[in-house]
Design an enzyme around this catalytic site. Sequence first.
Site, PDB file in Angstrom:
ATOM      1  N   GLY A  15       0.796  -1.387   0.100  1.00 32.86           N
ATOM      2  CA  GLY A  15       0.101  -0.141  -0.061  1.00 32.86           C
ATOM      3  C   GLY A  15       0.901   1.244   0.042  1.00 32.86           C
ATOM      4  CG  ASP A  16       3.177   2.197   3.419  1.00 34.35           C
ATOM      5  OD1 ASP A  16       2.230   2.917   3.474  1.00 34.35           O
ATOM      6  OD2 ASP A  16       3.922   1.664   4.294  1.00 34.35           O
ATOM      7  CB  THR A  17       4.905   0.163  -2.781  1.00 35.38           C
ATOM      8  OG1 THR A  17       5.927  -0.445  -2.013  1.00 35.38           O
ATOM      9  CG2 THR A  17       5.591   0.102  -4.310  1.00 35.38           C
ATOM     10  CB  ALA A  20       5.703   5.961  -2.331  1.00 30.04           C
TER      11      ALA A  20
END
Length: 248
Positions: A15-17, A20
């Site tokens: 999710g963070d990827t 970002a």
Amino acid sequence: AGAQAREVYDVSGAGDTVLATLAAAAAAKLDLESAIQLANVAAGIVVSRVGTVPIDRASLLATLSTELSLSTQEKVVDRASLVARAAQWRNRGETVVFTNGCFDILHIGHITLLEDAHKMGDHLVIGLNSDDSVQRLKGPTRPIVGENERARILAALASTDAIVVFDEDTPLATIEALRPDVLVKGGDYTEATVVGADMVRAWGGRVAIVPTVAGFSTSNIVQKLSANAEKHNTTRQPAAHITPQEKK
């Protein structure tokens, strides 16, 4: 953007990827569809590895190269699919360039034409003569390479965005359906002799002529091959005739 099938080892950080990558794409002024596709590719790399793994430029480019190479088959479309795809491009404000030919035995003249044509707009579409069409135009010994193989070879080029095979003697029906913004022809043509030129200018498009690269053509290649084969046959020494008596 559709998700790509992957072997999933660890979803940590996916999710963070995505967030970002979307942020980086937005900062680079990438359109939303491309940004989502890029984020999907980045997330696919993360879930295929154990633990939280940062995505570097090399990994992303390597994966993108694979995805692009797998999509070359998708460039070869029928006329109806081509019209639908062109409508999507135009909805994004992008222009369509069209050129056509037999492209039988791809050579440097073809490559020069396609690279020059690609620079004239956002998407390059190639109208490719079918085998029957080539035979009617070039004679019973042509084409040397079949239409499916010719289409796949053209699709593998970075300068091409779509290839459509037409069975008519001219690409006029394809041009009328596609309505390109730029019509490109290579060779010793003038605008008056290019099929579809009047039609393209009538809807506000333009016609461009790309000069032929001197000395390069499929016909020349075929002639050289024939000349080399003939030379080889005439210089070969005939086998000595041995009589049954000499064998004893």
